[in-house]
Scaffold this motif. Structure first.
Motif, PDB file in Angstrom:
ATOM      1  N   HIS A  19       0.829  -1.215   0.000  1.00 48.58           N
ATOM      2  CA  HIS A  19       0.000   0.000   0.000  1.00 48.58           C
ATOM      3  C   HIS A  19       0.857   1.257   0.000  1.00 48.58           C
ATOM      4  N   ARG A  20       2.022   1.187   0.626  1.00 43.48           N
ATOM      5  CA  ARG A  20       2.948   2.334   0.556  1.00 43.48           C
ATOM      6  C   ARG A  20       3.385   2.542  -0.891  1.00 43.48           C
ATOM      7  N   LYS A  21       3.727   1.455  -1.554  1.00 43.31           N
ATOM      8  CA  LYS A  21       4.151   1.554  -2.949  1.00 43.31           C
ATOM      9  C   LYS A  21       3.024   2.103  -3.827  1.00 43.31           C
ATOM     10  N   GLU A  22       1.813   1.691  -3.524  1.00 42.23           N
ATOM     11  CA  GLU A  22       0.638   2.144  -4.265  1.00 42.23           C
ATOM     12  C   GLU A  22       0.376   3.636  -4.036  1.00 42.23           C
ATOM     13  N   GLY A  23       0.923   4.178  -2.939  1.00 43.54           N
ATOM     14  CA  GLY A  23       0.707   5.586  -2.620  1.00 43.54           C
ATOM     15  C   GLY A  23      -0.413   5.806  -1.628  1.00 43.54           C
ATOM     16  N   ASP A  24      -0.998   4.733  -1.108  1.00 43.98           N
ATOM     17  CA  ASP A  24      -2.077   4.828  -0.129  1.00 43.98           C
ATOM     18  C   ASP A  24      -1.457   4.783   1.270  1.00 43.98           C
ATOM     19  N   LEU A  25      -0.904   5.918   1.695  1.00 45.24           N
ATOM     20  CA  LEU A  25      -0.140   5.966   2.938  1.00 45.24           C
ATOM     21  C   LEU A  25      -1.004   5.759   4.175  1.00 45.24           C
ATOM     22  N   SER A  26      -2.258   6.163   4.122  1.00 45.59           N
ATOM     23  CA  SER A  26      -3.150   5.936   5.255  1.00 45.59           C
ATOM     24  C   SER A  26      -3.370   4.441   5.471  1.00 45.59           C
ATOM     25  N   ASN A  27      -3.666   3.740   4.403  1.00 47.94           N
ATOM     26  CA  ASN A  27      -3.868   2.296   4.476  1.00 47.94           C
ATOM     27  C   ASN A  27      -2.562   1.597   4.855  1.00 47.94           C
ATOM     28  N   ALA A  28      -1.454   2.055   4.293  1.00 45.17           N
ATOM     29  CA  ALA A  28      -0.157   1.485   4.651  1.00 45.17           C
ATOM     30  C   ALA A  28       0.091   1.645   6.149  1.00 45.17           C
ATOM     31  N   GLY A  29      -0.222   2.816   6.690  1.00 47.62           N
ATOM     32  CA  GLY A  29      -0.040   3.055   8.119  1.00 47.62           C
ATOM     33  C   GLY A  29      -0.825   2.076   8.966  1.00 47.62           C
ATOM     34  N   TYR A  30      -2.042   1.791   8.551  1.00 47.97           N
ATOM     35  CA  TYR A  30      -2.866   0.803   9.255  1.00 47.97           C
ATOM     36  C   TYR A  30      -2.155  -0.536   9.286  1.00 47.97           C
ATOM     37  N   TRP A  31      -1.611  -0.982   8.147  1.00 50.30           N
ATOM     38  CA  TRP A  31      -0.958  -2.291   8.075  1.00 50.30           C
ATOM     39  C   TRP A  31       0.378  -2.310   8.805  1.00 50.30           C
ATOM     40  N   TYR A  32       1.107  -1.206   8.801  1.00 47.61           N
ATOM     41  CA  TYR A  32       2.326  -1.148   9.616  1.00 47.61           C
ATOM     42  C   TYR A  32       1.970  -1.297  11.102  1.00 47.61           C
ATOM     43  N   ARG A  33       0.892  -0.656  11.524  1.00 49.58           N
ATOM     44  CA  ARG A  33       0.455  -0.800  12.923  1.00 49.58           C
ATOM     45  C   ARG A  33       0.075  -2.247  13.215  1.00 49.58           C
ATOM     46  N   ARG A  34      -0.623  -2.892  12.284  1.00 42.56           N
ATOM     47  CA  ARG A  34      -0.985  -4.316  12.468  1.00 42.56           C
ATOM     48  C   ARG A  34       0.267  -5.192  12.544  1.00 42.56           C
ATOM     49  N   ALA A  35       1.306  -4.796  11.837  1.00 45.31           N
ATOM     50  CA  ALA A  35       2.577  -5.539  11.869  1.00 45.31           C
ATOM     51  C   ALA A  35       3.398  -5.188  13.111  1.00 45.31           C
ATOM     52  N   ARG A  36       2.959  -4.160  13.842  1.00 41.81           N
ATOM     53  CA  ARG A  36       3.646  -3.696  15.049  1.00 41.81           C
ATOM     54  C   ARG A  36       5.061  -3.197  14.754  1.00 41.81           C
ATOM     55  N   VAL A  37       5.178  -2.419  13.676  1.00 43.64           N
ATOM     56  CA  VAL A  37       6.461  -1.819  13.312  1.00 43.64           C
ATOM     57  C   VAL A  37       6.246  -0.350  12.963  1.00 43.64           C
ATOM     58  N   THR A  38       7.322   0.404  13.044  1.00 46.26           N
ATOM     59  CA  THR A  38       7.308   1.801  12.618  1.00 46.26           C
ATOM     60  C   THR A  38       7.237   1.837  11.098  1.00 46.26           C
ATOM     61  N   PRO A  39       6.408   2.692  10.525  1.00 50.88           N
ATOM     62  CA  PRO A  39       6.346   2.768   9.069  1.00 50.88           C
ATOM     63  C   PRO A  39       7.714   3.000   8.441  1.00 50.88           C
ATOM     64  N   ALA A  40       7.948   2.335   7.338  1.00 53.07           N
ATOM     65  CA  ALA A  40       9.222   2.429   6.632  1.00 53.07           C
ATOM     66  C   ALA A  40       9.433   3.844   6.111  1.00 53.07           C
ATOM     67  N   GLU A  41      10.685   4.270   6.122  1.00 54.78           N
ATOM     68  CA  GLU A  41      11.046   5.574   5.580  1.00 54.78           C
ATOM     69  C   GLU A  41      12.082   5.460   4.476  1.00 54.78           C
ATOM     70  N   GLN A  42      12.683   4.261   4.313  1.00 56.21           N
ATOM     71  CA  GLN A  42      13.679   4.093   3.264  1.00 56.21           C
ATOM     72  C   GLN A  42      12.983   4.022   1.904  1.00 56.21           C
TER      73      GLN A  42
END
Length: 94
Positions: free
Chosen positions: A57-80
């Motif tokens: 979802h980050r690659k797709e550009g849907d950062l809100s949805n990506a943030g949800y999935w990073y939270r589900r993964a229990r990790v800080t959102p990627a910045e690289q």
């Protein structure tokens, strides 16, 4: 299989048979098949599946949805870069 071997499989028309689902998802993503990659990640109902789902979802550009999935993964959102995140994920699942 190591990272170089995995990269070499990208010249094939199908992912490596021995690759676990999340590696197949990342293989499909690299080949441009977002829908196929997303379908696999969506079916892996754990933190690792959530992590690949977040990347997609980050690659797709849907950062809100990506943030949800990073939270589900229990990790800080990627910045690289996306390429660096893809490589880190592949190396993690090899």
């Amino acid at each position: 299989m190591d990272f170089a071997s995995f990269l070499a499989t990208l010249s094939a028309t199908t992912p490596p048979a021995q690759a676990r689902p999340l590696l197949r998802a990342l293989w499909l993503d690299k080949k441009g098949d977002f829908d196929g990659a997303h379908a696999i990640a969506q079916d892996v109902d754990d933190a690792e599946g959530a992590l690949v789902h977040a990347y997609l979802h980050r690659k797709e550009g849907d950062l809100s949805n990506a943030g949800y999935w990073y939270r589900r993964a229990r990790v800080t959102p990627a910045e690289q870069s996306l390429d660096a995140e893809w490589e880190a994920l592949v190396r993690r699942f090899l």
